[in-house]
Design a protein around this motif. Structure first.
Motif, mmCIF file in Angstrom:
data_model
loop_
_atom_site.group_PDB
_atom_site.id
_atom_site.type_symbol
_atom_site.label_atom_id
_atom_site.label_comp_id
_atom_site.label_asym_id
_atom_site.label_seq_id
_atom_site.Cartn_x
_atom_site.Cartn_y
_atom_site.Cartn_z
ATOM 1 N N LEU A 1 0.851 -1.182 0.000
ATOM 2 C CA LEU A 1 0.000 0.000 0.000
ATOM 3 C C LEU A 1 0.890 1.237 0.000
ATOM 4 O O LEU A 1 1.741 1.405 0.881
ATOM 5 C CB LEU A 1 -0.904 0.011 1.238
ATOM 6 N N THR A 2 0.714 2.095 -0.992
ATOM 7 C CA THR A 2 1.455 3.349 -1.057
ATOM 8 C C THR A 2 0.489 4.509 -1.251
ATOM 9 O O THR A 2 -0.655 4.309 -1.674
ATOM 10 C CB THR A 2 2.472 3.342 -2.214
ATOM 11 N N ARG A 3 0.952 5.722 -0.937
ATOM 12 C CA ARG A 3 0.121 6.906 -1.199
ATOM 13 C C ARG A 3 0.987 8.050 -1.697
ATOM 14 O O ARG A 3 2.197 8.087 -1.472
ATOM 15 C CB ARG A 3 -0.670 7.323 0.034
ATOM 16 N N LYS B 1 -2.866 -5.313 8.730
ATOM 17 C CA LYS B 1 -2.243 -3.993 8.813
ATOM 18 C C LYS B 1 -1.016 -3.943 7.895
ATOM 19 O O LYS B 1 -0.265 -4.911 7.785
ATOM 20 C CB LYS B 1 -1.793 -3.708 10.249
ATOM 21 N N SER B 2 -0.822 -2.799 7.262
ATOM 22 C CA SER B 2 0.378 -2.610 6.447
ATOM 23 C C SER B 2 1.588 -2.413 7.356
ATOM 24 O O SER B 2 1.491 -1.832 8.438
ATOM 25 C CB SER B 2 0.212 -1.408 5.520
ATOM 26 N N ALA B 3 2.744 -2.891 6.887
ATOM 27 C CA ALA B 3 3.984 -2.769 7.650
ATOM 28 C C ALA B 3 4.546 -1.356 7.521
ATOM 29 O O ALA B 3 3.971 -0.490 6.861
ATOM 30 C CB ALA B 3 4.990 -3.796 7.152
ATOM 31 N N ALA C 1 4.211 -2.675 3.197
ATOM 32 C CA ALA C 1 4.124 -4.064 2.730
ATOM 33 C C ALA C 1 2.961 -4.801 3.382
ATOM 34 O O ALA C 1 2.592 -4.542 4.536
ATOM 35 C CB ALA C 1 5.425 -4.798 3.018
ATOM 36 N N LEU C 2 2.375 -5.742 2.630
ATOM 37 C CA LEU C 2 1.258 -6.562 3.084
ATOM 38 C C LEU C 2 1.584 -8.027 2.860
ATOM 39 O O LEU C 2 2.134 -8.401 1.811
ATOM 40 C CB LEU C 2 -0.010 -6.210 2.316
ATOM 41 N N LYS C 3 1.242 -8.867 3.835
ATOM 42 C CA LYS C 3 1.472 -10.302 3.677
ATOM 43 C C LYS C 3 0.534 -11.080 4.586
ATOM 44 O O LYS C 3 0.393 -10.764 5.765
ATOM 45 C CB LYS C 3 2.920 -10.673 3.997
ATOM 46 N N TYR D 1 2.601 3.355 2.889
ATOM 47 C CA TYR D 1 1.629 3.894 3.848
ATOM 48 C C TYR D 1 1.567 2.933 5.025
ATOM 49 O O TYR D 1 1.099 1.797 4.906
ATOM 50 C CB TYR D 1 0.284 4.048 3.158
ATOM 51 N N THR D 2 2.021 3.401 6.175
ATOM 52 C CA THR D 2 2.265 2.562 7.346
ATOM 53 C C THR D 2 1.034 2.337 8.214
ATOM 54 O O THR D 2 0.204 3.232 8.386
ATOM 55 C CB THR D 2 3.365 3.218 8.213
#
Length: 251
Positions: A172-174, A209-211, A215-217, A185-186
């Motif tokens: 996820l980025t913004r 939750k994004s890291a 990052a997502l996993k 995006y943290t």
């Protein structure tokens, strides 16, 4: 104040801010021109990524002589004498009997908008009658101007045996308006969604939750063929988005 005078030197928020000072902090009215409604971007938030974003104002109103001109811009802060940001300038000379539609754009780089300006903006709107009458509303309405977001997704392995584990990763980025780049995006809640091959709608399987890097996993158990994606909802500063789905064949 006729907004078109600002167009001559429009280039930065500071330049436009200097021009709006003479109007002071009061609506302007002359004659029988009236503004009855202002709709920005069809009533939806303006989502701005790293490039200019074009949108429109629809300024509805009336004048006994007919409408000749409409103009508008966005401003943020507590006072037009010293706004914290100005952008989204637009004007038109083509109006119907009941409204003027104005095309405009938000330009983060040109207007030097910091990302911290994402949120609710005020809308200044103006209508002029053919007889020279004028109506200006400094706070005709408000609109959210939000940072754009991106999501990616990758589900592996492909294909996979039924009952085995699928690992789903993504990011996820913004948009950062100052750097004109997207960054992670943290600590944001992101939904993992699934759509069966034969279905038309997605179902949320879990929320993660994004890291710190965005990052997502996560992992899920393979059951049937279908499409996996991550989805992020709009919040107070950032527009929502969904990743282009990744298809997994379950054998």
């Amino acid at each position: 104040m006729r907004i078109r005078t600002a167009a001559i030197v429009l280039g930065t928020a500071a330049a436009l801010s200097a021009l709006v000072v003479p109007s002071a902090n009061a609506d302007e009215a002359q004659g029988d021109t009236a503004i009855t409604k202002v709709v920005v971007n069809g009533g939806k938030p303006i989502i701005v990524g790293t490039a200019d974003k074009t949108f429109s104002y629809t300024i509805s109103g009336s004048d006994s002589s007919g409408l000749a001109y409409g103009g508008a811009f966005l401003w943020r802060g507590t006072s037009l004498d010293a706004p914290s940001g100005v952008t989204g300038f637009g004007e038109t000379e083509t109006c119907s009997a009941t409204a003027c539609t104005v095309t405009a754009k938000v330009s983060p780089k040109l207007d030097e908008l910091p990302s911290s300006q994402a949120g609710t903006w005020n809308v200044l709107a103006e209508l002029d009658g053919k007889d020279g009458d004028i109506r200006e509303l400094d706070k005709a309405t408000t609109i959210k101007v939000l940072r754009g977001s991106h999501l990616t997704v990758n589900a592996t392995p492909e294909p996979v045996k039924k009952g085995k584990t699928i690992t789903v990763t993504g990011k996820l980025t913004r948009a950062n308006w100052a750097t004109s780049k997207y960054a992670g995006y943290t600590s944001q809640s992101v939904q993992l969604q699934f759509r069966k091959k034969s279905a038309t709608t997605y179902t949320t399987v879990k929320t993660i939750k994004s890291a710190s890097t965005g990052a997502l996993k996560t992992t899920v158990t393979a059951s049937v063929d279908g499409y996996w994606r991550f989805a992020f909802g709009t919040n107070a500063t950032t527009g929502g988005t969904a990743a282009t789905a990744d298809y997994v064949d379950v054998q």
